[in-house]
Design an enzyme around this catalytic site. Sequence first.
Site, PDB file in Angstrom:
ATOM      1  N   SER A  59       3.833  -2.389  10.303  1.00 31.19           N
ATOM      2  CA  SER A  59       5.287  -2.570  10.501  1.00 31.19           C
ATOM      3  C   SER A  59       5.566  -3.905   9.653  1.00 31.19           C
ATOM      4  O   SER A  59       6.965  -4.590  10.775  1.00 31.19           O
ATOM      5  CB  SER A  59       5.817  -2.189  11.689  1.00 31.19           C
ATOM      6  OG  SER A  59       5.391  -1.150  12.020  1.00 31.19           O
ATOM      7  N   GLU A  75      -4.836  -5.569  10.924  1.00 28.65           N
ATOM      8  CA  GLU A  75      -3.643  -4.783  10.827  1.00 28.65           C
ATOM      9  C   GLU A  75      -4.533  -3.740  12.195  1.00 28.65           C
ATOM     10  O   GLU A  75      -4.628  -3.174  12.368  1.00 28.65           O
ATOM     11  CB  GLU A  75      -3.735  -3.476   9.636  1.00 28.65           C
ATOM     12  CG  GLU A  75      -3.867  -3.915   8.574  1.00 28.65           C
ATOM     13  CD  GLU A  75      -3.338  -3.135   7.700  1.00 28.65           C
ATOM     14  OE1 GLU A  75      -1.682  -2.820   7.169  1.00 28.65           O
ATOM     15  OE2 GLU A  75      -4.308  -2.022   7.549  1.00 28.65           O
ATOM     16  N   GLY A 119       2.874  -1.147   4.135  1.00 31.43           N
ATOM     17  CA  GLY A 119       3.112   0.132   4.572  1.00 31.43           C
ATOM     18  C   GLY A 119       4.228   0.988   3.658  1.00 31.43           C
ATOM     19  O   GLY A 119       4.969   0.300   2.667  1.00 31.43           O
ATOM     20  N   GLY A 120       5.142   0.759   4.314  1.00 27.86           N
ATOM     21  CA  GLY A 120       6.500   1.700   4.021  1.00 27.86           C
ATOM     22  C   GLY A 120       7.615   0.949   3.908  1.00 27.86           C
ATOM     23  O   GLY A 120       7.984   1.576   3.166  1.00 27.86           O
ATOM     24  N   GLY A 122       2.859   1.730  11.075  1.00 25.75           N
ATOM     25  CA  GLY A 122       3.448   2.953  10.632  1.00 25.75           C
ATOM     26  C   GLY A 122       4.392   3.232  12.517  1.00 25.75           C
ATOM     27  O   GLY A 122       5.468   4.484  11.631  1.00 25.75           O
ATOM     28  N   HIS A 134      -8.467   0.760   5.019  1.00 27.09           N
ATOM     29  CA  HIS A 134      -7.810   0.781   5.730  1.00 27.09           C
ATOM     30  C   HIS A 134      -7.653   1.743   6.879  1.00 27.09           C
ATOM     31  O   HIS A 134      -8.446   2.949   6.901  1.00 27.09           O
ATOM     32  CB  HIS A 134      -6.865   1.742   4.644  1.00 27.09           C
ATOM     33  CG  HIS A 134      -5.213   1.373   5.438  1.00 27.09           C
ATOM     34  ND1 HIS A 134      -5.152   2.422   6.429  1.00 27.09           N
ATOM     35  CD2 HIS A 134      -4.171   1.251   5.125  1.00 27.09           C
ATOM     36  CE1 HIS A 134      -3.868   2.472   6.553  1.00 27.09           C
ATOM     37  NE2 HIS A 134      -3.284   1.371   5.649  1.00 27.09           N
ATOM     38  N   GLU A 188      -6.215   4.607   8.366  1.00 26.94           N
ATOM     39  CA  GLU A 188      -5.865   6.037   7.689  1.00 26.94           C
ATOM     40  C   GLU A 188      -7.554   6.238   7.337  1.00 26.94           C
ATOM     41  O   GLU A 188      -7.573   7.235   7.544  1.00 26.94           O
ATOM     42  CB  GLU A 188      -5.097   6.637   7.388  1.00 26.94           C
ATOM     43  CG  GLU A 188      -3.867   6.155   8.050  1.00 26.94           C
ATOM     44  CD  GLU A 188      -2.536   5.401   7.122  1.00 26.94           C
ATOM     45  OE1 GLU A 188      -2.141   5.479   5.843  1.00 26.94           O
ATOM     46  OE2 GLU A 188      -1.662   4.800   7.282  1.00 26.94           O
ATOM     47  N   ASN A 197       0.423  -0.981  -0.382  1.00 26.58           N
ATOM     48  CA  ASN A 197       0.249   0.187  -0.285  1.00 26.58           C
ATOM     49  C   ASN A 197       1.333   1.392   0.072  1.00 26.58           C
ATOM     50  O   ASN A 197       1.802   1.431   1.034  1.00 26.58           O
ATOM     51  CB  ASN A 197      -0.796  -0.105   1.306  1.00 26.58           C
ATOM     52  CG  ASN A 197      -1.578   1.639   1.373  1.00 26.58           C
ATOM     53  OD1 ASN A 197      -1.976   1.789   0.208  1.00 26.58           O
ATOM     54  ND2 ASN A 197      -1.937   1.159   2.142  1.00 26.58           N
ATOM     55  N   TRP A 198       1.164   1.855  -1.007  1.00 29.14           N
ATOM     56  CA  TRP A 198       2.037   3.023  -1.063  1.00 29.14           C
ATOM     57  C   TRP A 198       1.224   4.270  -0.304  1.00 29.14           C
ATOM     58  O   TRP A 198       2.181   5.544  -0.463  1.00 29.14           O
ATOM     59  CB  TRP A 198       2.133   3.048  -2.754  1.00 29.14           C
ATOM     60  CG  TRP A 198       3.064   2.298  -2.990  1.00 29.14           C
ATOM     61  CD1 TRP A 198       3.234   0.872  -3.064  1.00 29.14           C
ATOM     62  CD2 TRP A 198       3.608   2.351  -4.711  1.00 29.14           C
ATOM     63  NE1 TRP A 198       3.926  -0.229  -3.995  1.00 29.14           N
ATOM     64  CE2 TRP A 198       3.891   1.160  -5.478  1.00 29.14           C
ATOM     65  CE3 TRP A 198       3.266   3.754  -5.848  1.00 29.14           C
ATOM     66  CZ2 TRP A 198       4.413   1.074  -6.582  1.00 29.14           C
ATOM     67  CZ3 TRP A 198       3.533   3.392  -7.203  1.00 29.14           C
ATOM     68  CH2 TRP A 198       4.333   1.964  -7.777  1.00 29.14           C
ATOM     69  N   LYS A 199       0.091   3.861   0.103  1.00 28.91           N
ATOM     70  CA  LYS A 199      -1.060   5.672   0.175  1.00 28.91           C
ATOM     71  C   LYS A 199      -0.336   6.840  -0.606  1.00 28.91           C
ATOM     72  O   LYS A 199      -0.182   6.996  -1.833  1.00 28.91           O
ATOM     73  CB  LYS A 199       0.008   5.903   1.706  1.00 28.91           C
ATOM     74  CG  LYS A 199      -0.221   4.562   2.421  1.00 28.91           C
ATOM     75  CD  LYS A 199       0.059   4.930   3.563  1.00 28.91           C
ATOM     76  CE  LYS A 199       0.466   3.005   4.549  1.00 28.91           C
ATOM     77  NZ  LYS A 199       0.381   3.536   6.005  1.00 28.91           N
TER      78      LYS A 199
HETATM   79  C1  PEP Z   1      -0.641  -0.119   6.610  1.00 29.32           C
HETATM   80  O1  PEP Z   1      -0.792   1.341   6.153  1.00 29.32           O
HETATM   81  O2  PEP Z   1      -1.705  -1.141   6.187  1.00 29.32           O
HETATM   82  C2  PEP Z   1       0.718  -0.869   7.224  1.00 29.32           C
HETATM   83  C3  PEP Z   1       0.752  -2.325   7.015  1.00 29.32           C
HETATM   84  O3  PEP Z   1       2.046  -0.063   7.543  1.00 29.32           O
HETATM   85  P1  PEP Z   1       3.096  -0.251   7.511  1.00 29.32           P
HETATM   86  O4  PEP Z   1       3.422  -1.730   6.958  1.00 29.32           O
HETATM   87  O5  PEP Z   1       4.196   0.985   7.534  1.00 29.32           O
HETATM   88  O6  PEP Z   1       3.156  -0.274   9.067  1.00 29.32           O
END
Ligand code: PEP
Length: 249
Positions: free
Chosen positions: A212, A166, A233-234, A172, A94, A96, A9-11
Amino acid sequence: MRDKIVAGNWKMNNDQYQTKELLSNLKSSKIPDDVRVMVAPSFTQLSQSKNLLNNTNISVIAQNMNAAHSGAYTGEISADMLKGIEVNTVIIGHSERRSIFNESDEILKEKVKAALAADMEVIFCFGEELQERKTNNHYKVVANQLKVALFELPEIVWKNLILAYEPVWAIGTGETASPQQAQEMHAYIRKLIAQNYNQSTAENLAILYGGSVKPNNAKEIFSEQDVDGGLIGGASLKANDFIEIFSAF
Ligand code: PEP
């Protein structure tokens, strides 16, 4: 056999140049045959990403959509618009979207229904906040999120659903649920699906972990029995990290 899935997920990251560079690095890597690899760029990069990934087995998916077909919804995108450019999978719910854009489970339920009605595949995200885990309410919270958003759906559509657990406190933050914490929750979720539907729906459902996931912890997390992959994510923004993660099964 359940699908193994790693979705990035590039956001709101990656302009057209960064998209091109990242995807060309992913394209030149060896994609494992038994893992479905997906990337979720911003809406403006979906078409370019589809073109760049043509003839690869990396899918391009969307980060969000609106439940309506069309109309006066400034700034929104419909399922039909995604399907029109052959984007057939969408992330819904998600954390966010829930926390910044106030999307409740009731709103998410409508989005899921609209996506499934358009014959899309849905990655449905949910998970508890830190305080809810600290007060030992995490199972209750997750059960309620699933009940409101998903449990009125007919069994037949579950073949087009993927769940992504999640925990909000792990997104994050660099803090990951331990493999045991992920496994316990995933097993609980699978049990809920079996109770509300049946054993085979539960057994065939892919449940991803997100929060993460990095190259140094992916293997351990993915090796848990009820963890069928990850929503990343990241680490999905860095080609080498993402490649290491989807190669970690
Ligand atoms: C996410 O935003 O779905 C996520 C899992 O982010 P991260 O891997 O950066 O924690």
